[in-house]
Write an enzyme that holds these catalytic residues in place. Structure first.
Site, PDB file in Angstrom:
ATOM      1  N   LYS A 177       6.433  -2.137   1.820  1.00 37.51           N
ATOM      2  CA  LYS A 177       5.288  -1.546   2.520  1.00 37.51           C
ATOM      3  C   LYS A 177       4.065  -2.452   2.401  1.00 37.51           C
ATOM      4  CE  LYS A 177       3.173   3.054   3.215  1.00 37.51           C
ATOM      5  NZ  LYS A 177       3.280   3.102   4.658  1.00 37.51           N
ATOM      6  N   TYR A 184       0.821  -1.204   0.000  1.00 32.45           N
ATOM      7  CA  TYR A 184       0.000   0.000   0.000  1.00 32.45           C
ATOM      8  C   TYR A 184       0.854   1.252   0.000  1.00 32.45           C
ATOM      9  CZ  TYR A 184       0.769   0.890   5.048  1.00 32.45           C
ATOM     10  OH  TYR A 184       1.321   1.183   6.271  1.00 32.45           O
ATOM     11  N   LEU A 241      11.115   1.137   7.036  1.00 34.56           N
ATOM     12  CA  LEU A 241      10.546   1.602   5.769  1.00 34.56           C
ATOM     13  C   LEU A 241      11.261   2.885   5.349  1.00 34.56           C
ATOM     14  CD1 LEU A 241       8.182   1.074   3.724  1.00 34.56           C
ATOM     15  CD2 LEU A 241       7.014   2.945   4.895  1.00 34.56           C
ATOM     16  N   GLU A 251      11.997   2.338  14.209  1.00 29.71           N
ATOM     17  CA  GLU A 251      11.145   3.444  13.740  1.00 29.71           C
ATOM     18  C   GLU A 251       9.879   3.475  14.576  1.00 29.71           C
ATOM     19  OE1 GLU A 251       9.868   2.653   9.636  1.00 29.71           O
ATOM     20  OE2 GLU A 251       9.898   0.509  10.065  1.00 29.71           O
TER      21      GLU A 251
HETATM   22  N1  PDD Z   1       2.861   4.939   7.321  1.00 33.61           N
HETATM   23  N2  PDD Z   1       7.588   3.721   8.774  1.00 33.61           N
HETATM   24  C1  PDD Z   1       6.458   3.001   8.795  1.00 33.61           C
HETATM   25  C2  PDD Z   1       6.467   1.685   9.492  1.00 33.61           C
HETATM   26  C3  PDD Z   1       5.290   3.496   8.182  1.00 33.61           C
HETATM   27  O1  PDD Z   1       4.163   2.778   8.196  1.00 33.61           O
HETATM   28  C4  PDD Z   1       5.323   4.776   7.555  1.00 33.61           C
HETATM   29  C5  PDD Z   1       4.117   5.353   6.856  1.00 33.61           C
HETATM   30  C6  PDD Z   1       6.533   5.494   7.570  1.00 33.61           C
HETATM   31  C7  PDD Z   1       6.662   6.845   6.914  1.00 33.61           C
HETATM   32  O2  PDD Z   1       6.628   6.752   5.508  1.00 33.61           O
HETATM   33  P1  PDD Z   1       6.104   7.968   4.619  1.00 33.61           P
HETATM   34  O3  PDD Z   1       6.908   9.151   5.025  1.00 33.61           O
HETATM   35  O4  PDD Z   1       6.392   7.547   3.241  1.00 33.61           O
HETATM   36  O5  PDD Z   1       4.638   8.148   4.931  1.00 33.61           O
HETATM   37  C8  PDD Z   1       7.643   4.931   8.177  1.00 33.61           C
HETATM   38  C9  PDD Z   1       1.658   5.401   6.670  1.00 33.61           C
HETATM   39  C10 PDD Z   1       1.475   6.876   6.737  1.00 33.61           C
HETATM   40  C11 PDD Z   1       0.488   4.620   7.222  1.00 33.61           C
HETATM   41  O6  PDD Z   1       0.666   3.431   7.419  1.00 33.61           O
HETATM   42  O7  PDD Z   1      -0.601   5.176   7.408  1.00 33.61           O
END
Ligand code: PDD
Length: 284
Positions: A147, A33, A204, A179
């Protein structure tokens, strides 16, 4: 009011949106996703999200449901049909529907679903006050660079944080912070350096992380990509998290230890303002 949802080529009211019970996203979490921010009706960091989506699909030998230009068109159509000005667009691709078997099916059409979530992102109580985090062991699988929709452990960790009166959890592996449950973790050292974990399958590769790193360096800040311990974080001048849904969100306490005066710090606030300003300019 009912949203318009995208399912495999059709724009339908959410009540009419259907996916098969044999979909491998449902049976095996065999799905990836992306979450893209919409600010002022435009898409933030869109090319970065599509590049990461392509990589996630390739890592899992999953078919690409559409090319980037088509996906951009679908995102714009979702913004228009839902009258979205500020919020998120969620996109999910699954390997498709097939009789239940651990082996990948030879001929399955990928399932592509998108929906919107309207919500204030710029001016939020969490951004004004900052959040506290707790630390927990990282019990996710070892390919966090992909992801996938396997989000049960992050859900459990967010529930544990909520029960502890905290806003989120930072996960720890081999003594180092990996993270946040749905964001990348950063600290600001007492001599003003920004520190966030280096990229590897342990985390991620956040699209917001990359953008904030670029803007920080352009503003002559020093960014170090390395792992840090919860102890170093508790001793830091400031901390924050980055993600598409939170931008740069100040962290004001870690495991009960207050950072600075317990309010969002100047570096996090400056980076948040910078990120929002630059994102608005570059949005598609
Ligand atoms: N989550 N690390 C994890 C485990 C994440 O699920 C996310 C993003 C990030 C940050 O990635 P980005 O900057 O590309 O949004 C880091 C999304 C927002 C979610 O699951 O809703």
């Amino acid at each position: 009011m009912s949203r318009i949802v995208y399912v495999n080529g059709d724009y339908v009211p959410e009540e009419e949106a259907r996916v098969s019970v044999f979909d491998r996203g449902f049976l095996f979490a065999d799905a990836v996703y992306e979450v893209t921010t919409v600010l002022g009706g435009k898409l933030v960091d869109f090319p970065g999200h599509m590049a990461r989506l392509a990589r996630s699909l390739d890592e899992l030998d999953m078919a690409h449901p559409a090319d980037d230009a088509t996906l951009l068109g679908i995102h714009h159509e979702m913004v228009a049909r839902n009258g979205l000005t500020e919020g998120l667009i969620y996109l999910q691709v699954t390997r498709g529907a097939a009789d239940r078997d651990f082996l990948y099916p030879e001929a399955a059409e990928p399932t592509l679903v998108l929906f919107t979530q309207e919500k204030p992102l710029v001016d939020t109580p969490a951004a004004r006050a900052g959040i506290s985090v707790i630390t927990l062991p990282d019990r996710r699988w070892a390919r966090r660079d992909i992801k996938t929709v396997q989000l049960l452990y992050p859900s459990m960790a967010k529930m544990a944080a909520k029960r502890a009166g905290a806003g989120d959890a930072w996960m720890v592996e081999d003594g180092k912070v990996t993270e946040g449950t749905s964001n990348n973790a950063w600290i600001v050292t007492r001599d003003g350096r920004l520190v966030t974990r280096d990229l590897s399958p342990a985390i991620l590769a956040g699209i917001t992380r990359a953008a904030v790193m670029r803007y920080a360096r352009e503003a002559q800040m020093t960014v170090e990509e390395r792992a840090f311990t919860p102890e170093e974080a508790r001793e830091a001048a400031e901390a924050f998290v980055t993600s598409a849904s939170t931008f740069v969100l100040p962290v004001v306490a870690i495991d009960g230890a207050t950072l600075g005066d317990g309010r969002p710090g100047p570096v996090a606030q400056r980076l948040r303002a910078l990120y929002i300003e630059e994102s608005r300019k570059a949005a598609l």
